[in-house]
Design a protein around this motif. Structure first.
Motif, PDB file in Angstrom:
ATOM      1  N   LEU A 198      24.982  52.608  57.936  1.00  0.00           N
ATOM      2  CA  LEU A 198      26.390  52.711  58.341  1.00  0.00           C
ATOM      3  C   LEU A 198      27.229  53.209  57.181  1.00  0.00           C
ATOM      4  O   LEU A 198      28.160  53.999  57.356  1.00  0.00           O
ATOM      5  N   GLU A 199      26.875  52.760  55.975  1.00  0.00           N
ATOM      6  CA  GLU A 199      27.655  53.185  54.807  1.00  0.00           C
ATOM      7  C   GLU A 199      27.442  54.672  54.523  1.00  0.00           C
ATOM      8  O   GLU A 199      28.366  55.355  54.075  1.00  0.00           O
ATOM      9  N   ARG A 200      26.256  55.151  54.814  1.00  0.00           N
ATOM     10  CA  ARG A 200      26.023  56.585  54.617  1.00  0.00           C
ATOM     11  C   ARG A 200      26.838  57.414  55.599  1.00  0.00           C
ATOM     12  O   ARG A 200      27.070  58.602  55.400  1.00  0.00           O
ATOM     13  N   LYS A 201      27.223  56.773  56.697  1.00  0.00           N
ATOM     14  CA  LYS A 201      28.109  57.460  57.646  1.00  0.00           C
ATOM     15  C   LYS A 201      29.579  57.142  57.363  1.00  0.00           C
ATOM     16  O   LYS A 201      30.461  57.491  58.144  1.00  0.00           O
ATOM     17  N   TYR A 202      29.829  56.443  56.293  1.00  0.00           N
ATOM     18  CA  TYR A 202      31.177  56.063  55.885  1.00  0.00           C
ATOM     19  C   TYR A 202      31.871  55.226  56.939  1.00  0.00           C
ATOM     20  O   TYR A 202      33.069  55.366  57.185  1.00  0.00           O
ATOM     21  N   PHE A 203      31.090  54.350  57.564  1.00  0.00           N
ATOM     22  CA  PHE A 203      31.686  53.383  58.479  1.00  0.00           C
ATOM     23  C   PHE A 203      32.353  52.292  57.651  1.00  0.00           C
ATOM     24  O   PHE A 203      31.750  51.737  56.737  1.00  0.00           O
ATOM     25  N   LYS A 204      33.611  52.010  57.974  1.00  0.00           N
ATOM     26  CA  LYS A 204      34.369  51.030  57.191  1.00  0.00           C
ATOM     27  C   LYS A 204      33.844  49.622  57.428  1.00  0.00           C
ATOM     28  O   LYS A 204      33.523  49.258  58.551  1.00  0.00           O
ATOM     29  N   ASP A 205      33.821  48.823  56.407  1.00  0.00           N
ATOM     30  CA  ASP A 205      33.491  47.394  56.517  1.00  0.00           C
ATOM     31  C   ASP A 205      32.141  47.157  57.180  1.00  0.00           C
ATOM     32  O   ASP A 205      31.989  46.296  58.047  1.00  0.00           O
ATOM     33  N   ALA A 206      31.142  47.915  56.765  1.00  0.00           N
ATOM     34  CA  ALA A 206      29.829  47.804  57.395  1.00  0.00           C
ATOM     35  C   ALA A 206      29.269  46.385  57.302  1.00  0.00           C
ATOM     36  O   ALA A 206      28.836  45.810  58.299  1.00  0.00           O
ATOM     37  N   THR A 207      29.295  45.828  56.097  1.00  0.00           N
ATOM     38  CA  THR A 207      28.702  44.497  55.912  1.00  0.00           C
ATOM     39  C   THR A 207      29.422  43.457  56.757  1.00  0.00           C
ATOM     40  O   THR A 207      28.800  42.661  57.464  1.00  0.00           O
ATOM     41  N   VAL A 208      30.736  43.472  56.685  1.00  0.00           N
ATOM     42  CA  VAL A 208      31.526  42.487  57.430  1.00  0.00           C
ATOM     43  C   VAL A 208      31.241  42.587  58.927  1.00  0.00           C
ATOM     44  O   VAL A 208      31.007  41.586  59.606  1.00  0.00           O
ATOM     45  N   THR A 209      31.216  43.817  59.429  1.00  0.00           N
ATOM     46  CA  THR A 209      31.025  44.000  60.862  1.00  0.00           C
ATOM     47  C   THR A 209      29.631  43.573  61.298  1.00  0.00           C
ATOM     48  O   THR A 209      29.469  42.878  62.306  1.00  0.00           O
ATOM     49  N   VAL A 210      28.629  43.986  60.550  1.00  0.00           N
ATOM     50  CA  VAL A 210      27.259  43.625  60.904  1.00  0.00           C
ATOM     51  C   VAL A 210      27.077  42.112  60.876  1.00  0.00           C
ATOM     52  O   VAL A 210      26.483  41.528  61.786  1.00  0.00           O
ATOM     53  N   ASP A 211      27.633  41.475  59.856  1.00  0.00           N
ATOM     54  CA  ASP A 211      27.480  40.021  59.780  1.00  0.00           C
ATOM     55  C   ASP A 211      28.228  39.321  60.907  1.00  0.00           C
ATOM     56  O   ASP A 211      27.793  38.298  61.418  1.00  0.00           O
ATOM     57  N   LYS A 212      29.334  39.905  61.275  1.00  0.00           N
ATOM     58  CA  LYS A 212      30.097  39.336  62.397  1.00  0.00           C
ATOM     59  C   LYS A 212      29.262  39.442  63.692  1.00  0.00           C
ATOM     60  O   LYS A 212      29.197  38.505  64.478  1.00  0.00           O
ATOM     61  N   VAL A 213      28.616  40.580  63.868  1.00  0.00           N
ATOM     62  CA  VAL A 213      27.758  40.771  65.038  1.00  0.00           C
ATOM     63  C   VAL A 213      26.637  39.740  65.036  1.00  0.00           C
ATOM     64  O   VAL A 213      26.347  39.109  66.054  1.00  0.00           O
ATOM     65  N   LEU A 214      26.019  39.551  63.880  1.00  0.00           N
ATOM     66  CA  LEU A 214      24.897  38.620  63.781  1.00  0.00           C
ATOM     67  C   LEU A 214      25.345  37.181  64.025  1.00  0.00           C
ATOM     68  O   LEU A 214      24.646  36.394  64.656  1.00  0.00           O
ATOM     69  N   ASP A 215      26.528  36.876  63.522  1.00  0.00           N
ATOM     70  CA  ASP A 215      27.062  35.532  63.726  1.00  0.00           C
ATOM     71  C   ASP A 215      27.339  35.287  65.206  1.00  0.00           C
ATOM     72  O   ASP A 215      26.969  34.247  65.763  1.00  0.00           O
ATOM     73  N   LEU A 216      27.958  36.262  65.834  1.00  0.00           N
ATOM     74  CA  LEU A 216      28.232  36.145  67.269  1.00  0.00           C
ATOM     75  C   LEU A 216      26.933  36.034  68.047  1.00  0.00           C
ATOM     76  O   LEU A 216      26.833  35.312  69.036  1.00  0.00           O
ATOM     77  N   ASP A 217      25.932  36.761  67.574  1.00  0.00           N
ATOM     78  CA  ASP A 217      24.637  36.759  68.241  1.00  0.00           C
ATOM     79  C   ASP A 217      24.037  35.360  68.222  1.00  0.00           C
ATOM     80  O   ASP A 217      23.507  34.883  69.225  1.00  0.00           O
ATOM     81  N   LYS A 218      24.148  34.714  67.090  1.00  0.00           N
ATOM     82  CA  LYS A 218      23.619  33.360  66.946  1.00  0.00           C
ATOM     83  C   LYS A 218      24.335  32.410  67.914  1.00  0.00           C
ATOM     84  O   LYS A 218      23.703  31.655  68.648  1.00  0.00           O
ATOM     85  N   GLN A 219      25.653  32.483  67.890  1.00  0.00           N
ATOM     86  CA  GLN A 219      26.442  31.632  68.784  1.00  0.00           C
ATOM     87  C   GLN A 219      26.115  31.912  70.244  1.00  0.00           C
ATOM     88  O   GLN A 219      26.018  31.013  71.070  1.00  0.00           O
ATOM     89  N   ARG A 220      25.982  33.203  70.528  1.00  0.00           N
ATOM     90  CA  ARG A 220      25.738  33.618  71.903  1.00  0.00           C
ATOM     91  C   ARG A 220      24.415  33.037  72.408  1.00  0.00           C
ATOM     92  O   ARG A 220      24.331  32.491  73.494  1.00  0.00           O
ATOM     93  N   ARG A 221      23.393  33.148  71.567  1.00  0.00           N
ATOM     94  CA  ARG A 221      22.092  32.668  71.998  1.00  0.00           C
ATOM     95  C   ARG A 221      22.091  31.160  72.195  1.00  0.00           C
ATOM     96  O   ARG A 221      21.484  30.645  73.120  1.00  0.00           O
ATOM     97  N   GLN A 222      22.786  30.476  71.309  1.00  0.00           N
ATOM     98  CA  GLN A 222      22.831  29.016  71.420  1.00  0.00           C
ATOM     99  C   GLN A 222      23.548  28.617  72.707  1.00  0.00           C
ATOM    100  O   GLN A 222      23.103  27.732  73.431  1.00  0.00           O
ATOM    101  N   THR A 223      24.668  29.301  72.965  1.00  0.00           N
ATOM    102  CA  THR A 223      25.424  28.990  74.173  1.00  0.00           C
ATOM    103  C   THR A 223      24.583  29.271  75.412  1.00  0.00           C
ATOM    104  O   THR A 223      24.581  28.499  76.364  1.00  0.00           O
TER     105      THR A 223
END
Length: 425
Positions: free
Chosen positions: A18-43
């Motif tokens: 994502l950074e090679r494509k100059y996507f802003k806030d790659a780390t933050v966004t990916v981690d947010k997705v992963l966090d939501l994923d965890k919550q989603r699966r638990q729910t």
RNA sequence: GGAGAGAUGGGUGAGUGGCUGAAACCAGCAGUUUGCUAAACUGCCGUACUGGAAACGGUACCGAGGGUUCGAAUCCCUCUCCCUCCGCCA
């Protein structure tokens, strides 16, 4: 759209891509997705558990009723009430989490292929192939916008009257040349094994989403709001979407399709000094080639498509080069893009006339375009590719400028003469 | 635009409240039989999410979205699409 699995299993690689494509806030966004994923699966697990209990009780109640044990049935019924409210809450939570996760996923661009050069701007694209030479123009050579007026073959003023700026009217030899080129390009595509298709040029939102124009490029498309339809920016959209929600039989692969359509682009805010004449239009004609391939074959197919486009430009005797787009200049959905540029003699600059891309599974994931892999027995995403073969206006511009003769006439490339019925303008 | 009919798995098509994730047939896959082919027979044969190393489970999905019910493919509401007839029309 990137696959959740990919993100889960290759967090670092995804962020780097994502950074090679100059996507802003790659780390933050990916981690947010992963966090939501965890919550989603638990729910979901909690919800599934509650529903499973309720299903069990419902079955018991049915049995008890049958056996006439009414009172016991009533007791069981009372138990379901609590489960019901709980599963309702969980369901709502789950929906919220899914929506949030999806909203983020949809914004992530495709990851670049290893061979994509680093860089952010067009200056950092890498030329890797060139053919022909810069033509020597006569003393009195003119840019195409003067030529078309002088020869009275393309009329921008009339187009403005009928529609607005950027909607030219082709007349006489100008119109016949358009028709000739369309026919020529389609014939060449047929010869190369592409199935010719004529798709609608208005698309619904699902189609726009499938190939990645929506929501990313909403503002680039003309929107017919009364019916909530969009004018296509490229035939890629309707043609690729022919295979939306399809599980392709293995013996139908590879799928190769070609089609001619007019294309419409709002080009909002991109009008400036060097977009005169045919360089940038709101409506133009283009022949598009599309392939659907097994993952292992897709990069071979990309080369095959590039060869096809090369052949067209060579037959038209136009000096051109091919560049590999750098990460920052590539499109949202693409993993690897080759741009073809023709030399425009009188403007003394390169004009992009074709773009050939491999989207890998990015579009297929949105389209739900899959096949059953006989080796694994599993249903897996296919790869989609497309390329212009070719877009007309800039070819016309280059042809008119490069083929100017000392006597002021313009020579038509030999290969087009049988199609248009004249050899000069 | 008016009237009517319909939407179920790759296809055809059953199914009007619990025994239906879904009959049957066709297609497909694997096998048995068999000089070859064919036929016959047996088994398998939807998608997604999710738990698990796996075996094997859970949940959801019968055009879409809501609702009724302990329980919905089946009942109710809204929408979309498709088909037939009529009107209009390139």
């Amino acid at each position: 759209m990137l696959q959740l699995n990919t993100i889960r299993e290759n967090r670092e690689a995804v962020i780097a891509g994502l950074e090679r494509k100059y996507f802003k806030d790659a780390t933050v966004t990916v981690d947010k997705v992963l966090d939501l994923d965890k919550q989603r699966r638990q729910t979901q697990q909690e919800l599934d558990g509650a529903l499973a209990q309720a299903n069990g009780l419902a079955k018991q109640i049915g049995q008890l009723m049958k056996e006439g044990k009414k009172e016991e049935a009533e007791v069981a019924k009372a138990q379901t009430a609590e489960l019901k409210t709980r599963s309702k809450t969980l369901e709502e939570d789950l929906k919220v989490l899914e929506n949030e996760q999806n909203a983020l996923l949809v914004l992530l661009p495709n990851l670049p292929h290893q061979s994509v050069p680093p860089g952010r701007t067009p200056e950092e694209n890498v030329e890797f192939y060139a053919w022909g030479e810069k033509p020597t123009l006569p003393q009195n050579a003119k840019p195409h916008w003067e030529l078309i007026e002088e020869k009275n073959i393309i009329d921008f003023k009339l187009g403005t009257k009928i529609t607005g700026a950027g909607f030219p009217v082709y007349k006489g030899k100008g119109a016949r040349l358009q028709r000739a080129m369309i026919q020529f390009f389609l014939d060449e595509a047929n010869k190369a094994g592409y199935l010719e298709v004529q798709p609608p040029i208005l698309i619904n939102a699902e189609s726009g989403f499938g190939t990645g124009q929506l929501p990313d490029k909403e503002g680039q498309m003309y929107h017919a709001t009364a019916d909530d339809l969009y004018l296509i920016p490229t035939a890629e959209v309707p043609i690729t979407n022919l295979y939306r929600d399809v599980i392709v039989a293995e013996n139908e692969l590879p799928v190769k399709m070609a089609g001619y359509t007019p294309c419409f682009r709002r080009e909002a805010g991109s009008w400036g000094a060097h977009v005169r004449g045919l360089n940038r239009l709101h409506q133009f004609d283009k022949i598009e080639i599309v392939q659907i391939r097994k993952p292992a074959e897709s990069y071979g197919a990309l080369e095959e498509m590039a060869e096809h486009v090369k052949g067209l430009l060579q037959k038209l005797e136009l000096h051109f080069r091919i560049i590999r787009l750098c990460g920052g200049d590539m499109g949202f959905a693409s993993a690897l893009t080759y741009d073809f540029e023709v030399w425009s003699g009188a403007q003394a600059r390169w004009l992009e006339c074709s773009s050939v891309s491999n989207f890998e599974t990015f579009q297929a994931n949105r389209l739900k375009l899959r096949y059953k892999n006989p080796e694994t027995g599993k249903t897996e995403l296919l790869h989609t590719l497309n390329g212009s073969a070719l877009a007309l206006p800039r070819i016309v511009a280059a042809m008119l400028e490069n083929n100017q003769q000392p006597d002021g006439s313009i020579k038509i490339p030999q290969v087009l003469v049988p199609y248009c019925g004249f050899d000069s303008i």
